[in-house]
Design a protein around this motif. Structure first.
Motif, PDB file in Angstrom:
ATOM      1  N   GLN A  11     -18.428 -71.567  30.145  1.00 53.36           N
ATOM      2  CA  GLN A  11     -19.656 -71.082  30.868  1.00 53.36           C
ATOM      3  C   GLN A  11     -19.149 -71.337  32.502  1.00 53.36           C
ATOM      4  OE1 GLN A  11     -22.091 -69.609  30.180  1.00 53.36           O
ATOM      5  NE2 GLN A  11     -21.806 -69.698  27.860  1.00 53.36           N
ATOM      6  N   THR A  12     -18.824 -72.444  32.708  1.00 55.93           N
ATOM      7  CA  THR A  12     -18.610 -73.017  34.267  1.00 55.93           C
ATOM      8  C   THR A  12     -17.374 -71.922  34.670  1.00 55.93           C
ATOM      9  OG1 THR A  12     -19.042 -75.200  33.958  1.00 55.93           O
ATOM     10  CG2 THR A  12     -17.536 -74.846  35.890  1.00 55.93           C
ATOM     11  N   ARG A  13     -16.539 -71.643  34.091  1.00 58.52           N
ATOM     12  CA  ARG A  13     -15.343 -70.691  34.306  1.00 58.52           C
ATOM     13  C   ARG A  13     -15.780 -69.473  34.743  1.00 58.52           C
ATOM     14  NH1 ARG A  13     -10.742 -73.105  36.357  1.00 58.52           N
ATOM     15  NH2 ARG A  13      -8.800 -71.884  35.932  1.00 58.52           N
ATOM     16  N   SER A  14     -16.894 -68.921  34.045  1.00 56.34           N
ATOM     17  CA  SER A  14     -17.354 -67.702  34.187  1.00 56.34           C
ATOM     18  C   SER A  14     -17.946 -67.757  35.744  1.00 56.34           C
ATOM     19  CB  SER A  14     -18.481 -67.352  33.408  1.00 56.34           C
ATOM     20  OG  SER A  14     -18.150 -67.126  32.069  1.00 56.34           O
ATOM     21  N   PRO A  38     -18.549 -62.670  35.020  1.00 51.31           N
ATOM     22  CA  PRO A  38     -18.024 -62.192  33.769  1.00 51.31           C
ATOM     23  C   PRO A  38     -18.377 -62.864  32.451  1.00 51.31           C
ATOM     24  CG  PRO A  38     -16.317 -63.201  34.688  1.00 51.31           C
ATOM     25  CD  PRO A  38     -17.553 -63.258  35.697  1.00 51.31           C
ATOM     26  N   THR A  39     -18.214 -62.330  31.100  1.00 46.48           N
ATOM     27  CA  THR A  39     -18.467 -63.064  30.092  1.00 46.48           C
ATOM     28  C   THR A  39     -17.330 -64.288  30.100  1.00 46.48           C
ATOM     29  OG1 THR A  39     -17.250 -61.708  28.636  1.00 46.48           O
ATOM     30  CG2 THR A  39     -19.339 -61.155  28.647  1.00 46.48           C
ATOM     31  N   ALA A  69     -11.700 -65.898  30.409  1.00 48.25           N
ATOM     32  CA  ALA A  69     -10.621 -66.559  29.846  1.00 48.25           C
ATOM     33  C   ALA A  69      -9.264 -65.561  29.821  1.00 48.25           C
ATOM     34  CB  ALA A  69     -10.881 -67.240  28.432  1.00 48.25           C
ATOM     35  N   SER A  70      -9.411 -64.482  29.648  1.00 44.86           N
ATOM     36  CA  SER A  70      -8.613 -63.691  29.499  1.00 44.86           C
ATOM     37  C   SER A  70      -8.032 -62.847  30.791  1.00 44.86           C
ATOM     38  CB  SER A  70      -8.814 -62.334  28.541  1.00 44.86           C
ATOM     39  OG  SER A  70     -10.091 -61.608  29.056  1.00 44.86           O
TER      40      SER A  70
END
Length: 359
Positions: free
Chosen positions: A255-258, A275-276, A281-282
């Motif tokens: 969630q934090t990475r989004s 983003p989701t 992640a991708s």
């Protein structure tokens, strides 16, 4: 998971998050649910941000959303965190928040900032070509005069211009002052607003979720220079921290990475789009982009509830804010709601039933 009382009163900062695949209607429903949770669980205040032209944020008009939230809460203080004052005439702001004060007497906060809350192009559209905010202190003082109906003798607004609702309207209609003015705060992420808040004797809110490295210096400046006023005898400082608690560390990081990805986009001149977690992640990062992503990821207090509250406690020991505001970040309103609930549980905040008549 260790439990214990919060080191300071807790509050909530909301952006009406609309990540990829989420409509504004869904985001605003999430804000209502989050405010209701904060009301039940003993949070002190619930503030809504002002941002413009950002796909990931639905809170372009805090006053409109706050008007709705007055009907869904009973004890929670509601406010703007904040109104970007150079975007608006002070009279309009005084009337909007005077109206909110009439709807929810003595529960309204008015946080004032000077940033545009958006990019340069949108700021130009908002401010109609006015490119600077050098008169921000004068705007604040004018707004305070409208809220108190106390322009000095000889001022062109003294006799004929009233903020309605407000004390001028009460006086003209021959009724007692119906309520106090909204609680006015100054917001900032540097020393500028800290100095102004100190000079005017107003409470100060520092946005550590934007500028985590400057909390100590700003609060020290505010406290050292504080001048008591009619509304505040001693300095009162709130600090907002970016947080994301989840049931496990992996989900909190996703969630934090989004959120970090959306900040990276904005810093590179792209739209603020969240983003989701799978999309984030991708994403094929360059080395430079990964550095930005890592920096914003590290700025968020993320992890299990115990890990998040432990870091909040440590940060409080250093800066000693009078109040902590949770600026939850992630991809979906559901994730933010769950994060807030987990932190409330970790601090053993009591659950208080809300009368059904308020819904």
């Amino acid at each position: 998971m260790a439990r214990g009382s919060a080191p300071a009163p807790l509050s909530v900062l909301d952006t009406a998050l609309a990540g990829r695949g989420i409509s504004a209607a869904d985001a605003l429903s999430g804000s209502i649910a989050l405010a209701e949770l904060a009301d039940r669980r003993g949070f002190t205040r619930y503030w809504v941000t002002e941002h413009h032209s950002m796909p990931g944020v639905s809170s372009s008009s805090p006053a409109v959303l706050l008007a709705r939230l007055t009907a869904h809460t009973t004890r929670l203080r509601l406010g703007a965190g904040g109104v970007m004052l150079p975007n608006h005439p002070p009279l309009i702001v005084a009337e909007q928040y005077g109206l909110l004060q009439a709807l929810a007497p003595d529960r309204i906060d008015l946080g004032l900032g000077r940033a545009p809350g958006t990019d340069r192009a949108t700021a130009a559209a908002l401010r109609r070509g006015r490119s600077d905010d050098d008169d921000f202190p004068q705007q604040v003082v004018e707004l305070l005069h409208f809220l108190d109906d106390d322009f000095p003798e000889g001022h062109p607004y003294r006799e004929r211009v009233y903020a309605v609702p407000g004390p001028g309207q009460d006086k003209e209609n021959g009724v007692s002052r119906t309520s106090g003015r909204p609680s006015v705060w100054l917001l900032g992420s540097s020393g500028y607003s800290a100095r102004l808040a100190a000079r005017l004797g107003l409470p100060f809110a520092f946005a550590a979720h934007f500028s985590p490295d400057h909390v100590d210096a700003a609060l020290r400046l505010y406290r050292d220079r504080f001048t008591p006023s009619a509304v505040l005898a001693e300095p009162y400082a709130l600090v907002s921290f970016a947080v994301m608690a989840a049931d496990d560390e992996h989900e909190a990081l996703r969630q934090t990475r989004s959120y970090a990805h959306s900040m990276m986009r904005m810093l590179h001149g792209k739209s603020y789009l969240v983003p989701t977690p799978d999309e984030a992640a991708s994403y094929p990062c360059t080395a430079g982009e990964r550095m930005v992503l890592d920096r914003w990821t590290d700025s968020v207090l993320h992890g299990t509830p115990g890990q998040v509250t432990e870091r909040l406690n440590r940060l409080h020991e250093v800066a000693r804010p009078d109040e902590i505001m949770l600026a939850s970040v992630g991809h979906s309103p559901q994730a933010l709601l769950h994060s807030t609930r987990l932190i409330a549980d970790a601090y053993d905040l009591p659950a208080t039933p809300v009368p059904a008549s308020t819904h």
